[in-house]
Design an enzyme around this catalytic site. Structure first.
Site, PDB file in Angstrom:
ATOM      1  N   GLU A 225     -11.490   2.449   6.122  1.00  0.00           N
ATOM      2  CA  GLU A 225     -10.414   2.705   7.081  1.00  0.00           C
ATOM      3  C   GLU A 225     -10.579   4.087   7.690  1.00  0.00           C
ATOM      4  OE1 GLU A 225      -5.726   1.979   7.506  1.00  0.00           O
ATOM      5  OE2 GLU A 225      -6.282   3.231   5.816  1.00  0.00           O
TER       6      GLU A 225
ATOM      7  N   GLU B 145       0.836  -1.204   0.000  1.00  0.00           N
ATOM      8  CA  GLU B 145       0.000   0.000   0.000  1.00  0.00           C
ATOM      9  C   GLU B 145       0.872   1.255   0.000  1.00  0.00           C
ATOM     10  OE1 GLU B 145      -2.829   0.267   3.235  1.00  0.00           O
ATOM     11  OE2 GLU B 145      -3.040   2.425   2.956  1.00  0.00           O
TER      12      GLU B 145
HETATM   13 MN   LIG Z   1      -4.645   2.639   4.496  1.00  0.00          MN
END
Ligand SMILES: [Mn+2]
Length: 221
Positions: free
Chosen positions: A158, A64
Site C-alpha cells: 500500500e 484495519e
Molecule cells: Mn492500510
C-alpha cells in the site's frame, strides 16, 4: 451501512472475497477524546449488519486499525480484536498495516502473533509509505511473525500516489513518496521477495499485474 453494502456488492462484481480497511470510520475521524463505549457499540452494530449481509455474498470483512492521526476509534491490533469480539460475527477478521503498526504498536511481531488465525490480510507498507526497505519498518520481524503464525492470507502493498486527491488529503500525503507507480511495485516486490528468500519462508508474493487483474482484496485504507 448503505456505503458498506455497496462496497460488498462491488466485491462480488470484482470476485474479491474480502473487504478490508477502515470500514468502521471515515478517514480522519477524530472526536478529540478516546472512543466511548456507546461509539464502539453503535459502530459494532453497523459492522454486524454489514457482516451478515457480506456472509450472504461470501465476503469476509477485515478491520484495519489506523494510526491516531487518521481515526480516534481503533488504533491497535488489540483494540481491533476487542471490537471484533463486540461485533461477534464469524466472517469479521483483523487486517494489519505495517505503516500504522510502526506508529502505534510496541513492535511488529506481537500483534501478528496475538491475532493468529484471526488475521486475514496484511499490508506491507513502509514507515514513510514509500518503497519497502527505504524506511524504518522491521521487515525481518514482520516476516518472521507471519511465518510463525503460518499466515496464509493475502499480503498487499500500500502506498499513495498524488493522483487521488481525496485519499491523499485524508491521509495527509503531501509529497510524492513513490515516484512512478509501476516502478514502486517492481522495487517493492524485488525487496520483499529477497527478504522472504533469506528467511527460507513458505510465504509467497504474487504480482497481481502478472495475472492480469487487480488485488485479491478490496481495501479502503
Ligand atoms: Mn492500510
Amino acid at each position: 451501512l448503505a456505503a458498506l453494502r455497496t462496497a460488498i456488492d462491488n466485491c462480488v462484481v470484482l470476485g474479491a472475497g474480502l473487504l478490508s480497511g477502515a470500514i468502521y470510520s471515515p478517514l480522519g475521524y477524530g472526536t478529540g477524546r478516546p472512543p466511548t463505549r456507546r461509539e464502539l457499540r453503535v459502530t459494532a452494530d453497523v459492522i454486524r449488519r454489514a457482516a451478515r449481509y457480506a456472509s450472504t455474498c461470501g465476503v469476509k470483512l477485515g478491520i484495519e486499525p489506523l494510526n491516531r492521526y487518521e481515526t480516534s476509534l481503533i488504533n491497535t491490533g488489540r483494540q481491533a480484536l476487542d471490537f471484533i469480539d463486540l461485533v461477534d460475527e464469524p466472517n469479521v477478521f483483523l487486517a494489519l498495516d505495517t505503516f500504522h503498526m510502526n506508529i502505534e504498536e510496541r513492535g511488529f511481531a506481537q500483534p501478528i502473533e496475538e491475532a493468529g488465525s484471526r488475521l486475514c490480510f496484511v499490508q506491507l507498507s513502509e514507515s514513510n509509505r514509500g518503497i519497502p526497505g527505504t524506511g524504518t519498518v522491521s521487515w525481518g520481524e514482520v516476516l518472521a511473525a507471519l511465518r510463525v503464525t503460518a499466515f496464509d492470507g493475502p499480503l498487499g502493498l500500500e502506498s499513495y500516489c498524488l493522483g487521488n486527491s481525496v485519499v491523499a488529503s485524508r491521509a495527509c500525503v503531501w509529497r510524492d513518496v513513490i515516484g512512478d507507480a509501476d516502478n514502486f511495485v517492481g522495487e517493492a516486490m524485488r525487496f520483499l521477495k529477497g527478504r522472504l528468500a533469506e528467511g527460507g519462508t513458505e510465504l509467497r508474493l504474487n504480482d497481481a499485474r502478472e495475472r492480469g487483474h487487480g488485488s485479491p482484496a478490496s481495501t479502503l485504507a
